[in-house]
Every structure is written in structure tokens, then in C-alpha cells.
Design a protein around this motif. Structure first.
Motif, PDB file in Angstrom:
ATOM      1  N   SER A   1       0.845  -1.212   0.000  1.00 27.52           N
ATOM      2  CA  SER A   1       0.000   0.000   0.000  1.00 27.52           C
ATOM      3  C   SER A   1       0.872   1.250   0.000  1.00 27.52           C
ATOM      4  CB  SER A   1      -0.908   0.034   1.225  1.00 27.52           C
ATOM      5  OG  SER A   1      -1.580  -1.179   1.339  1.00 27.52           O
ATOM      6  N   SER A   2       1.957   1.219   0.787  1.00 22.17           N
ATOM      7  CA  SER A   2       2.823   2.396   0.898  1.00 22.17           C
ATOM      8  C   SER A   2       3.510   2.719  -0.427  1.00 22.17           C
ATOM      9  CB  SER A   2       3.900   2.169   1.967  1.00 22.17           C
ATOM     10  OG  SER A   2       3.322   1.732   3.168  1.00 22.17           O
TER      11      SER A   2
ATOM     12  N   ARG B   1     -14.118 -10.689  -1.990  1.00 20.35           N
ATOM     13  CA  ARG B   1     -13.040 -10.309  -1.054  1.00 20.35           C
ATOM     14  C   ARG B   1     -13.551 -10.309   0.393  1.00 20.35           C
ATOM     15  NH1 ARG B   1      -8.207  -7.121  -1.249  1.00 20.35           N
ATOM     16  NH2 ARG B   1      -7.790  -6.241   0.789  1.00 20.35           N
TER      17      ARG B   1
ATOM     18  N   ARG C   1      -1.457  -7.268  -5.945  1.00 18.42           N
ATOM     19  CA  ARG C   1      -1.547  -8.738  -5.936  1.00 18.42           C
ATOM     20  C   ARG C   1      -2.278  -9.280  -7.169  1.00 18.42           C
ATOM     21  NH1 ARG C   1       0.220 -10.764  -1.217  1.00 18.42           N
ATOM     22  NH2 ARG C   1      -0.175  -9.705   0.742  1.00 18.42           N
TER      23      ARG C   1
ATOM     24  N   SER D   1      -1.856 -16.442  -5.362  1.00 21.26           N
ATOM     25  CA  SER D   1      -2.536 -17.746  -5.223  1.00 21.26           C
ATOM     26  C   SER D   1      -1.509 -18.860  -5.067  1.00 21.26           C
ATOM     27  CB  SER D   1      -3.426 -18.041  -6.435  1.00 21.26           C
ATOM     28  OG  SER D   1      -4.426 -17.065  -6.562  1.00 21.26           O
TER      29      SER D   1
ATOM     30  N   ARG E   1      -1.214  -2.292  12.977  1.00 18.42           N
ATOM     31  CA  ARG E   1      -2.435  -1.789  12.348  1.00 18.42           C
ATOM     32  C   ARG E   1      -3.689  -2.371  12.984  1.00 18.42           C
ATOM     33  NH1 ARG E   1      -1.123  -3.233   6.354  1.00 18.42           N
ATOM     34  NH2 ARG E   1      -1.478  -5.191   7.398  1.00 18.42           N
TER      35      ARG E   1
END
Ligand code: Z5A
Length: 216
Positions: free
Chosen positions: A20-21, A53, A99, A104, A152
């Protein structure tokens, strides 16, 4: 004028690797070069995929069979490819995805122990030979990533796994990188963020240049 197919870039890594960063940083690098970027993620990326998800990451179905988990990943992926990824690439846009199928292999193959050949069958069926043009693997020791991620919010259904699971995930990612050297670039994600981004820039800028040359 014929539209050149866009390029498909994926970013992979274990827990707290910093995907994410760094995704926004990669998007900026692409956009600075005038590339139109579609930014997406897996599992997810479409309305149906995001519902899948929620099923996969939430705690409603704790104890889900590994095969079910794998099939849901590929169901979301089939939708993602049909509705978002392939249309965007065919319009000449670049797709940057948090991803994709390597996850997977790493999580359901390495982590859960599903036979790699069965994952390959699904990959062939759903992707019909389509693979990313570039994959950045943000690699770091498992404990470093877990320490970062631990700071987090509430852990999801994968984040509650034990260290041994994440060691297998990491080993599988590194194996995939070794087996696919022309597609993968390994980024040392254990160093401070500016140094991670330096490494990313060293990979992404020449990739952009090579692709625009190929399109001339
Ligand atoms: N999954 C699967 O099993 N099979 C599949 O086929 C697919 C997925 C496609 C999706 O989660 C889950 O689905 C995932 C695999 C599985 N399992 N898990 N867990 P996801 O990808 O959405 O979530 P995630 O892997 O947990 O990623 P994340 O939560 O977005 O983490 P991250 O993006 O890698 O890390 P971050 O949020 O950028 O950084 C974590 C913390 O570290 C944060 O506080 C940062 O400020 C800090 N950080 C980042 N970089 C640094 C550096 N360099 N130094 C110091 N601190 C840093």
C-alpha cells in the motif's frame, strides 16, 4: 491508428511488505511519463470481486476449505479480467494491480499446501496465457513484516495465520521469482521507505522506456 495494448504490472509481497505504501509511488512514476493508469487490487477490483473479497478476508467463514478459498480467488480473478483488466489493456491503458495470481501460488499453494499443478490448471483456464508484464516482489523477513502489520487494525482471516505459514508464503514467492526472472524484480522491502522507493524507481523507469520503444 492502432491502439497499443497497455501493460500489466503487479505488486506482490508478504504481510506488512509495504505494498500500500508503494503503490501510489509507482502510479505517480507511470503518470509522470504520461501513461494512463488503472489502479486495482485482488481479490477485488470489481463489484462482484469486492463481495468475494469480503467473504475471503472476513471472519464469517472461518474454517473455509482451502479449495473453496482457491476457487473464490479465481472466481474473483475471472470477473476482474473480463470486466476491468482486459478492457483497460485493450484500450491502451496500463493496469497496476495490488496482488494477482502469484499470490494464489504463494498463499494457497505455499501457505495452504494446495498442489501447484492444480493452481496452474486454474491459471491456464482463467487467464488463457495472459500473465503480468512486470511483477515487483517486495521481499522482507517474515517477522519484520508481521511487526509492521501488527501495528495496524484488526487482523483479517489470513493475518491470523502462524509464522510458519508466512515463511512458506515468502519461500514460494522467492521461488516464483527465481523461475520467472524476466518478469519478476525483487525489491528489498526491509530497508526504510525512501530506499525501497529508490529501488522501485530503478526498475520502473527503464521498464517504461523499454515499453515505449517497443511501441514505436
Ligand atoms: N490472497 C490470497 O491468499 N490469494 C490470492 O490469490 C490473492 C490474495 C490475490 C489480501 O490482502 C489477502 O488476500 C492477503 C493475501 C490473500 N493476505 N493477507 N493478509 P491485502 O493484499 O489487501 O493485504 P495485506 O497483504 O495484508 O497487505 P496490506 O495490509 O495492504 O499490507 P502492505 O500493503 O504490504 O503494507 P503497508 O500497509 O503498506 O505497510 C504496513 C505498515 O508498515 C504500515 O504501517 C507502513 O507505514 C509500514 N511500512 C511500509 N513500508 C515500510 C518501510 N520500508 N519501513 C518501515 N515501515 C514501513
Amino acid at each position: 491508428m492502432t491502439i497499443k495494448r497497455g501493460r500489466f504490472i503487479t505488486v506482490e509481497g508478504g504481510e506488512g511488505a509495504g505494498k500500500s505504501s508503494n503503490l501510489a509511488f509507482i502510479r505517480d512514476l507511470l503518470e509522470q511519463s504520461g501513461i494512463e493508469v488503472v489502479f486495482t487490487r485482488e481479490p477485488g477490483g470489481t463489484a462482484l470481486g469486492e463481495d468475494i473479497r469480503d467473504l475471503l478476508l472476513g471472519h464469517k467463514h472461518t474454517g473455509m476449505a482451502s479449495d473453496t478459498e482457491l476457487l473464490l480467488m479465481f472466481a474473483a480473478r475471472a470477473e476482474h479480467l473480463a470486466r476491468l483488466i482486459m478492457p483497460a489493456l485493450n484500450e491502451g491503458k496500463w493496469v497496476l494491480c495490488d496482488r494477482f495470481t502469484d499470490a494464489s501460488y504463494a498463499y494457497q499453494g505455499g501457505g495452504r499446501g494446495i498442489d501447484i499443478n492444480r493452481i496452474k490448471q486454474l491459471e491456464d483456464w482463467v487467464q488463457k496465457g495472459m500473465v503480468p508484464d512486470l511483477t515487483l516482489l517486495l521481499d522482507l523477513p517474515v517477522q519484520t513484516g508481521l511487526d509492521r502489520a501488527g501495528q495496524r487494525s484488526e487482523p483479517d482471516r489470513f493475518e491470523v495465520e502462524q509464522n510458519a505459514f508466512f515463511e512458506r508464503v515468502r519461500a514460494t514467492y522467492l521461488q516464483l521469482a527465481e523461475q520467472n526472472p524476466s518478469r519478476f524484480r525483487i525489491i528489498d522491502a526491509a530497508v526504510p521507505l525512501p530506499q525501497v522507493q529508490e529501488q522501485i524507481e530503478i526498475v520502473v523507469r527503464p521498464f517504461i522506456q523499454a515499453q515505449s520503444k517497443a511501441d514505436e
